[in-house]
Every structure is written in C-alpha cells, then in structure tokens.
Write an enzyme that holds these catalytic residues in place. Sequence first.
Site, PDB file in Angstrom:
ATOM      1  N   GLY A 128       0.825  -1.205   0.000  1.00  0.00           N
ATOM      2  CA  GLY A 128       0.000   0.000   0.000  1.00  0.00           C
ATOM      3  C   GLY A 128       0.857   1.252   0.000  1.00  0.00           C
ATOM      4  N   SER A 130       1.337   3.624  -3.295  1.00  0.00           N
ATOM      5  CA  SER A 130       0.855   4.704  -4.175  1.00  0.00           C
ATOM      6  C   SER A 130      -0.540   5.183  -3.779  1.00  0.00           C
ATOM      7  CB  SER A 130       0.794   4.218  -5.624  1.00  0.00           C
ATOM      8  OG  SER A 130       2.013   3.666  -6.022  1.00  0.00           O
ATOM      9  N   SER A 162      -1.079  -4.203  -6.034  1.00  0.00           N
ATOM     10  CA  SER A 162      -1.035  -5.534  -6.628  1.00  0.00           C
ATOM     11  C   SER A 162      -1.593  -6.577  -5.658  1.00  0.00           C
ATOM     12  CB  SER A 162       0.404  -5.901  -6.980  1.00  0.00           C
ATOM     13  OG  SER A 162       0.908  -5.015  -7.941  1.00  0.00           O
ATOM     14  N   GLU A 246      12.810  -4.205  -4.030  1.00  0.00           N
ATOM     15  CA  GLU A 246      11.752  -4.533  -4.991  1.00  0.00           C
ATOM     16  C   GLU A 246      12.341  -4.526  -6.407  1.00  0.00           C
ATOM     17  OE1 GLU A 246       8.567  -1.643  -5.381  1.00  0.00           O
ATOM     18  OE2 GLU A 246       7.303  -3.059  -6.442  1.00  0.00           O
ATOM     19  N   THR A 375       8.410   4.670 -12.268  1.00  0.00           N
ATOM     20  CA  THR A 375       8.508   4.724 -13.741  1.00  0.00           C
ATOM     21  C   THR A 375       9.970   4.803 -14.192  1.00  0.00           C
ATOM     22  OG1 THR A 375       8.484   7.129 -13.940  1.00  0.00           O
ATOM     23  CG2 THR A 375       6.331   6.042 -13.794  1.00  0.00           C
TER      24      THR A 375
HETATM   25  C1  FAD Z   1       1.356  -3.168 -12.906  1.00  0.00           C
HETATM   26  C2  FAD Z   1       1.504  -2.191 -11.798  1.00  0.00           C
HETATM   27  C3  FAD Z   1       1.581  -2.659 -10.493  1.00  0.00           C
HETATM   28  C4  FAD Z   1       1.712  -1.752  -9.444  1.00  0.00           C
HETATM   29  N1  FAD Z   1       1.709  -2.241  -8.167  1.00  0.00           N
HETATM   30  C5  FAD Z   1       1.723  -1.371  -7.133  1.00  0.00           C
HETATM   31  C6  FAD Z   1       1.580  -1.841  -5.793  1.00  0.00           C
HETATM   32  O1  FAD Z   1       1.477  -3.048  -5.543  1.00  0.00           O
HETATM   33  N2  FAD Z   1       1.551  -0.946  -4.792  1.00  0.00           N
HETATM   34  C7  FAD Z   1       1.655   0.394  -5.017  1.00  0.00           C
HETATM   35  O2  FAD Z   1       1.626   1.142  -4.050  1.00  0.00           O
HETATM   36  N3  FAD Z   1       1.794   0.883  -6.265  1.00  0.00           N
HETATM   37  C8  FAD Z   1       1.827   0.028  -7.329  1.00  0.00           C
HETATM   38  N4  FAD Z   1       1.932   0.504  -8.617  1.00  0.00           N
HETATM   39  C9  FAD Z   1       1.980   1.951  -8.828  1.00  0.00           C
HETATM   40  C10 FAD Z   1       3.294   2.490  -9.351  1.00  0.00           C
HETATM   41  O3  FAD Z   1       4.284   2.457  -8.344  1.00  0.00           O
HETATM   42  C11 FAD Z   1       3.023   3.914  -9.835  1.00  0.00           C
HETATM   43  O4  FAD Z   1       2.118   3.809 -10.923  1.00  0.00           O
HETATM   44  C12 FAD Z   1       4.260   4.625 -10.267  1.00  0.00           C
HETATM   45  O5  FAD Z   1       5.073   4.927  -9.163  1.00  0.00           O
HETATM   46  C13 FAD Z   1       3.938   5.917 -11.036  1.00  0.00           C
HETATM   47  O6  FAD Z   1       3.036   6.720 -10.338  1.00  0.00           O
HETATM   48  P1  FAD Z   1       1.743   7.306 -11.083  1.00  0.00           P
HETATM   49  O7  FAD Z   1       1.071   6.192 -11.793  1.00  0.00           O
HETATM   50  O8  FAD Z   1       0.975   8.084 -10.089  1.00  0.00           O
HETATM   51  O9  FAD Z   1       2.316   8.268 -12.215  1.00  0.00           O
HETATM   52  P2  FAD Z   1       2.767   9.772 -12.030  1.00  0.00           P
HETATM   53  O10 FAD Z   1       3.679   9.900 -10.884  1.00  0.00           O
HETATM   54  O11 FAD Z   1       1.540  10.639 -12.054  1.00  0.00           O
HETATM   55  O12 FAD Z   1       3.576   9.991 -13.358  1.00  0.00           O
HETATM   56  C14 FAD Z   1       2.950  10.276 -14.627  1.00  0.00           C
HETATM   57  C15 FAD Z   1       4.071  10.470 -15.663  1.00  0.00           C
HETATM   58  O13 FAD Z   1       4.891  11.602 -15.289  1.00  0.00           O
HETATM   59  C16 FAD Z   1       6.255  11.214 -15.183  1.00  0.00           C
HETATM   60  N5  FAD Z   1       6.874  11.907 -14.047  1.00  0.00           N
HETATM   61  C17 FAD Z   1       6.303  12.165 -12.849  1.00  0.00           C
HETATM   62  N6  FAD Z   1       7.178  12.808 -12.040  1.00  0.00           N
HETATM   63  C18 FAD Z   1       8.321  12.945 -12.757  1.00  0.00           C
HETATM   64  C19 FAD Z   1       9.600  13.528 -12.482  1.00  0.00           C
HETATM   65  N7  FAD Z   1       9.876  14.079 -11.291  1.00  0.00           N
HETATM   66  N8  FAD Z   1      10.544  13.497 -13.451  1.00  0.00           N
HETATM   67  C20 FAD Z   1      10.281  12.930 -14.661  1.00  0.00           C
HETATM   68  N9  FAD Z   1       9.069  12.368 -14.981  1.00  0.00           N
HETATM   69  C21 FAD Z   1       8.115  12.371 -14.040  1.00  0.00           C
HETATM   70  C22 FAD Z   1       6.224   9.713 -14.920  1.00  0.00           C
HETATM   71  O14 FAD Z   1       7.418   9.095 -15.339  1.00  0.00           O
HETATM   72  C23 FAD Z   1       5.030   9.280 -15.747  1.00  0.00           C
HETATM   73  O15 FAD Z   1       5.405   9.105 -17.079  1.00  0.00           O
HETATM   74  C24 FAD Z   1       1.815  -0.369  -9.699  1.00  0.00           C
HETATM   75  C25 FAD Z   1       1.767   0.091 -11.021  1.00  0.00           C
HETATM   76  C26 FAD Z   1       1.607  -0.800 -12.066  1.00  0.00           C
HETATM   77  C27 FAD Z   1       1.551  -0.284 -13.468  1.00  0.00           C
END
Ligand code: FAD
Length: 394
Positions: A128, A130, A162, A246, A375
């Site tokens: 838990g 994001s 997840s 991780e 990412t």
């Molecule tokens: C298959 C899958 C499983 C997952 N499992 C888990 C889980 O079990 N538990 C959990 O807590 N989370 C989980 N996640 C979440 C994952 O950790 C987040 O999706 C990830 O950290 C990105 O956050 P966001 O989706 O909010 O994107 P955002 O942070 O909103 O980013 C959007 C875009 O902006 C870019 N960006 C943002 N900030 C910057 C910066 N400072 N510099 C450059 N580019 C930037 C990003 O690279 C991305 O392209 C999972 C995600 C996926 C896809």
Amino acid sequence: MDFAFSAEQDEFRVQLREFVRGLLPDGWRGLFGSNSEEMIPITRAVCEALAERGWLARAWPSEYGGGDGDLWTEMVLREEMWAAGEPRGPQYMNLNYIGPMIMRFGTEEQKRTHLPPMAAGKVIWTQGFSEPGAGSDLASLSTRAVRQGDEYVVTGQKIWNSYANSPADWCMLLVRTGPTEPKHAGISILLVDMRSPGITVRPIRSMAGMGEINEIFFEDVHVPAANLLGKENAGWPAITFGLSFERTGIAMHARAGAMLEQLVDHARETVADGEPLMARNDVRRAIARAYCDYRAARLISYRITSMVESGQDPVAESSMAWVHGATVVQKAARAGVAVAGASGAILEDEPGAPMQGRIEREWVEMLPMTIAGGTSDIQRSIVARHGLGLPKAG
Ligand SMILES: Cc1cc2nc3c(=O)[nH]c(=O)nc-3n(C[C@H](O)[C@H](O)[C@H](O)COP(=O)(O)OP(=O)(O)OC[C@H]3O[C@@H](n4cnc5c(N)ncnc54)[C@H](O)[C@@H]3O)c2cc1C
C-alpha cells in the site's frame, strides 16, 4: 570477475525447473495472464511445495523459516521463477522485499509473527504505497494515521495495489503520521491486517492482468500501535530500502531470456517462402539485438548480487537494473513481433497464433513494467543523482 554458477547451483536450476514444471497445469499463462481465481490457488500450492523442500526462502535465516542459503542460489530461484511466469504469484513480493523490510526494520515480535508464514508460503501481502495524488512523488502521500492510545486510526485511499483482492491477508501500508513535518519526515509504515473493519478493496481491470491492480479504501481502520514498522515518522529510509529490494528482486531478464529461447526455436522450425525464418538476416538480427540487451541486463543483476553479497548498497544500480530489465522484456517481445509479423498479434485462442500466443501476451503484459515499481523516468533520475552525482531536479 567471473559470474559463472557452481555445478551445485546449475544442478539446483535443473531440479527446480523440473519440479516447477511438474506443479504447473497445462495452459499456465503466468502471473499476469491468468485469471486470478484460477491463478491464486495454483500459486499457493507452488509456494507451499517449494517451502516443503526448503526452496522458497532458501536465503533467509533459519530462525525465521529460511535455509541460510547463499544469494547466488537465490538468484537461480528468481531467474527460474520469472522464466516460468512467476508461479509464486503474489508471494514473490514477500520474498523479494516485504520480508526483507520486516527483517531489517521490524521488532523481534514482528519478525517472529510475519516471517515464518512467508517462508512457509502461506500468506499473501499487498503493498500500500501509491495514492491517486502520490505516485512518482511518493513522499506526498496523504493517507492519515492518528495515534489514539495503543492504536492508530487510518483514513485514506491507496491505488494500484497488486493482488489486494487475492485476497491479501496483510498490507504494508505507508501513512502520514506527521502532518506538520517536512513531507519525507512525516511518514510511517504500518503492518495492517486486511481483515480489519473499515477496509474496502476494489479491483481495477487492466492490461497488467486480471486482479493485478486494485484500489484500497481505509475508513477509520484501527491498527495496533505494535504494528508500526520502525519508528514513527521515520519510515522513509525503510521505504527506499524496500524499493531498492523490490527493483532488484525481480529477475526480469530471465523472462526475456526464456522468450528469446522460444523465439529461436520458432524461427528454426517455421518455414516461410521455402526457407526457415532463421535463414533471413532481418530475423537473425532482430533476435541477436534483443539477446545482446538481455545478456547486459543479466550482468547488471549479477553485479548487484555481488554488491549485496559484499555489504554494499546498490541504490543507483537497482534503478539501472529495473529500467534495463523492463526494457529487455519489452525488446524481447518486440523481437517476436519483428520475427512473426502480423501473426505475432494473434491471440492465443485463435488458430495460427505463433508460440501459443506468447508474442502478443508478452507484448501487452510487459508494457506496464515501464510504470510499476517507479517509472523509467524516475529510475533514470535516481541514476542521475546517485550514480552520476547530479543535483536533484528543481
Ligand atoms: C502493474 C503495476 C503494479 C503496481 N503495483 C503497485 C503496488 O502493488 N503498490 C503500489 O503502491 N503501487 C503500485 N503501482 C503503482 C506504481 O508504483 C506507480 O504507478 C508509479 O510509481 C507511477 O506513479 P503514477 O502512476 O501516479 O504516475 P505519475 O507519478 O503521475 O507519473 C505520470 C508520468 O509523469 C512522469 N513523471 C512524474 N514525475 C516525474 C519527475 N519528477 N521526473 C520525470 N518524470 C516524471 C512519470 O514518469 C510518468 O510518465 C503499480 C503500477 C503498475 C503499473
């Protein structure tokens, strides 16, 4: 430096591969491709069977149910698991980083409560971290935990969790306990029983696979203060430790290697216009290009194992491994598309799908790896700061 495995480790790889193959049903589509209702019981059975042989937590200390094994044998296990579509299912997270976080930051009671069930393959955890407003900028998370006597009361929402609906038994939950502190200094970690009243899980259907991601809502959830991992407001170092485990724990390169092996067989066996596909230069080049990247990713992973073995902290390297691993699984899928052409897009249950539809599945299922675990943009920022010593971006 020689990263060759010992004869014993090679033998373990052969035994493990056979053993796991014998446990998986025909048509096993792997962690991301399977319907979670069918997948979870299979993965539970695999974990328990591995645990019975002492293979599941082989590298953990025996006092917590492990086998006191070495990290290279553990690498063999991780590679074989990812090459086989991760038949440990959600429990790979326990072994890769949730368990190690508890081992490093937990109280003795927390270790004794949580590690043996993980080592026995009997418990599912979810992560838990994001939130809708805190993904890449994880430190701006806002799920609140307020101390009331010997409990915390938690309110807020998590997302992309997840296997929360597997159902997960426990959640490693990041909460804000210091609302007035600087954002990194007000975060704590709670170990939350997912059966606590006030928790709702909502699955999100996505290309990452059925049941892979979920939302979790917390409404006045009471968590014993004894379930605080580490100290209050001092969660951030444990989080960065966990994220680095991780990122290094998943042997993504092994999945690319397995895909490329199958692609080579396909190109050898498939005849088009009177000659095997493998006779064509463009086919050979596409596979060889992906193979070079796969071998480089494997070396980065081995380098990290050797750093951890010698007590170093692979911060930049773990981000490098993650971004490179995500790239090579996608490149292996792309090589499949280059080799098979349009037929690579055919779904597995259609006639004529090459490699039982694996090309399409690999292509789709591996795309989210650019986002999961932080990412690729964020991983490269970590490499810039911690690997190259560049200042933090403004
Ligand atoms: C298959 C899958 C499983 C997952 N499992 C888990 C889980 O079990 N538990 C959990 O807590 N989370 C989980 N996640 C979440 C994952 O950790 C987040 O999706 C990830 O950290 C990105 O956050 P966001 O989706 O909010 O994107 P955002 O942070 O909103 O980013 C959007 C875009 O902006 C870019 N960006 C943002 N900030 C910057 C910066 N400072 N510099 C450059 N580019 C930037 C990003 O690279 C991305 O392209 C999972 C995600 C996926 C896809």
